[in-house]
Design a protein around this motif. Sequence first.
Motif: not given
Lengths: 188, 188
Positions: A47-48, A50-51, A54-55, A71, A110, A114
Amino acid sequence: MELYNDKGFEATTVAEIAARAEVTERTFYRHFVDKREVLFQPNALVDVLAHATAAADSLAPLEVITHALTEAAPVFEERAELVRQRQAVIAANPELQERELAKQASLVSTLDHALRGRGLDSATAALAAEIGIAAFKVAFDRWINDADQHTLARHIRETLDATRHLTAPAEHSATTDDASFQGQENAP
Amino acid sequence: MELYNDKGFEATTVAEIAARAEVTERTFYRHFVDKREVLFQPNALVDVLAHATAAADSLAPLEVITHALTEAAPVFEERAELVRQRQAVIAANPELQERELAKQASLVSTLDHALRGRGLDSATAALAAEIGIAAFKVAFDRWINDADQHTLARHIRETLDATRHLTAPAEHSATTDDASFQGQENAP
DNA sequence: AGAGTGATGACAGTGACTGACATGGGTGCT
DNA sequence: AGCACCCATGTCAGTCACTGTCATCACTCT
């Protein structure tokens, strides 16, 4: 973890784990797909990554990866002791190493996904993802075995810098001229 | 392979394999450490990589890897059909994918060791080995799914070049188009 | 109360893998 | 030829990871 540390992974039966947890073996298998999976539970990392990917604002692929991995670092740093213990168990067992490689491969996937989501072509995305995780592996390994207790984030940064140095400086522009490709024939 | 292709890996029992080979199950396990290992038999690759790395004249790490991987390419190209078939079986089964990752990891370790044998410091060697195999994975994948039937050696070269483009030029994006695979030089 | 749902227990079965011992077929030595 | 030796294979029994199936039981919603 107690059992794995005590008797080793292989010598620990699922029956024992289940007993320790005061459930039946069958219930164990309802929570974990197999005996190994216990050690690879909450994959917050996916999750980290991917997020964070994207961010990130519009950056070069390697910068995005740097950002994403940095991150992700706290996920490990916050549980340093547990992570080291876990890593020791894994290092002692080939089956667990295989599973870990599989998890890392899913990280690659992942990242790849992404990166493509950011508009990168699939060729570059796949390569960048592989290299990113490869660098992470090296950085993680160094962090685990680091006597000086430097941050994982720092190791990540250093490793990615090393990657640039490793691939960038081609003194002789001769990437295509030398003996590397002799013996190859059969051009399509 | 017949059985794996026919019924799938999981549905094929060791008893069946043994029967097909006209030996007992026990004998099967005397030849292969486990059911998966059948598909990962003669790891000539390790030898080729180790040898090619040691043999390369004094070059930059990435050049050495380029040379080693290119030397290794024929191992696959000579058996292209078998390799594709095998890869299809592996792609259909997670357990086999795990094993393949493990094999690839042993390639990393081989490369790492060979690079250190050339006097490279362990940090750089580990990183270069990881990146080299990462690039190989991508190249191999592209080769397998390549409708145009280009050489594996060519894919390797393109991928390693892409690695340079990916990591070297940070902001002042390179001479040509984006950092993608485009604009590589020609086939051997 | 009664019906539905979800987690757990109980149980039997399959198949991968292992240790121990027996056996037969070469090979080399005398 | 005869004998010792060794190595590959067969045989057998056993452990353990993992699965399908059905029963049970608590908990919730109406």
